[in-house]
Write an enzyme that holds these catalytic residues in place. Structure first.
Site: not given
Ligand SMILES: NC(=O)CC[C@H](N)C(=O)O
Length: 314
Positions: A119, A246, A248
């Site tokens: 990001c 993202h 994650e």
């Protein structure tokens, strides 16, 4: 399932080799601001059979101003960065530390060190490249310098309501790959698209894309309408990858996130072997095995069983 967990925890205990990752962020914010990022690094380091040595580097300690203000913090931060095996610049908001993040991206790029920008991390890589490769000295994001003559990262049109920056682009969205040679595409299992979660307000300026691509910074994954740059890969670098989303948020212990796995494979010197073997993980872990919901349910079940047994023995 229990066998797989047991195997995973035994493997963790046996690990002797270490991999050092520099996480260049801001650490005075919420303590757990990076918890899913750190968990993703752990999932992937375990997958490549290394113990994770995480170095949290305060981004503004890398900046020139810190050299004068506190030379020992400055030199310590640089020492931590340059001796790491790989560099991660995570997401974030606010101007403080942005220059330090750009310096970390520059260092990884020019020294062939594995790099993942998430990001804001991707946006910093684009700013750095525009300044130092395209020669646009004042290139910036309009989030940090609204008056820049070279806005290489801009607020997204539909969010530009003129009032308080409008809302963010959030949630799960599709990214389509536009080339088969993308390293991330291979890491994701050669799919033609991926769905990942988003949380941002700014994006790479589409008008600068052809110049960046002309100099080797390729945008290999884009939104469905082709307008939004979602995945960046630098040609000729061992692993220099940026994602606007993202990853994650969707990483799991037995299904590590592909961009993170790529960073860890590259940082442990295993990426090329992994590529030549046709992207198969060790038999202990399979990237594509299992489905997310099933896995989450099984994990929830496991923790209930575990806390029951703790109670019964106390
Ligand atoms: N989550 C993030 O990293 C956001 C990056 C940047 N501040 C934006 O709004 O686009």
């Amino acid at each position: 399932m229990m066998m797989r967990w047991k195997d995973l925890s035994d493997r963790h205990d046996r690990l002797l080799k270490e991999v050092t990752i520099a996480l260049v962020g801001k650490y005075t914010q919420l303590e757990d601001a990076y918890s899913s990022v750190i968990k993703s690094l752990q999932h992937s380091s375990l997958c490549v059979s290394h113990r994770l040595n995480l170095r949290c580097i305060e981004a503004d300690h890398l900046e020139a101003a810190m050299m004068k203000e506190n030379p020992s913090k400055y030199h310590d931060a640089w020492h931590q960065l340059v001796s790491a095996n790989g560099v991660l610049v995570p997401g974030g908001f606010g101007k403080r530390g942005v220059e330090g993040k750009c310096l970390a991206a520059n260092w990884a790029r020019t020294n062939n060190k594995p790099f993942l920008g998430v990001c804001l991390g991707l946006q910093c890589a684009v700013i750095e490249y525009s300044r130092n490769v395209l020669g646009l000295e004042d290139a910036h994001s309009t989030e940090f310098n609204p008056k820049t003559k070279n806005p290489v990262v801009i607020d997204m049109p539909e969010h530009n309501t003129g009032q308080m920056g409008g809302t963010m682009r959030l949630g799960k969205r599709k990214t389509l790959f536009n080339t088969e040679s993308s390293i991330l595409r291979k890491l994701y299992g050669k799919q033609s698209f991926v769905e990942e979660r988003h949380r941002h307000r700014y994006e790479v300026n589409p008008t600068i894309v052809s110049q960046l691509e002309g100099e080797g910074m390729k945008f290999v994954g884009r939104s469905e309408d082709g307008e939004r740059m979602e995945i960046m890969e630098l040609q000729g670098h061992p692993y220099y990858v940026g994602v606007q989303y993202h990853p994650e948020y969707l990483s799991r212990p037995m299904k590590p996130s592909a961009p993170y796995l790529g960073l860890l494979l590259a940082s442990t010197g295993k990426l090329s072997t992994y590529v030549t073997r046709g992207f198969r993980l060790s038999p202990h872990l399979s990237y594509s095995e299992g489905n997310d919901e099933e896995l989450d349910e099984e994990i929830a079940q496991l923790s209930i069983e575990k806390s029951d047994s703790v109670e019964s023995t106390s």
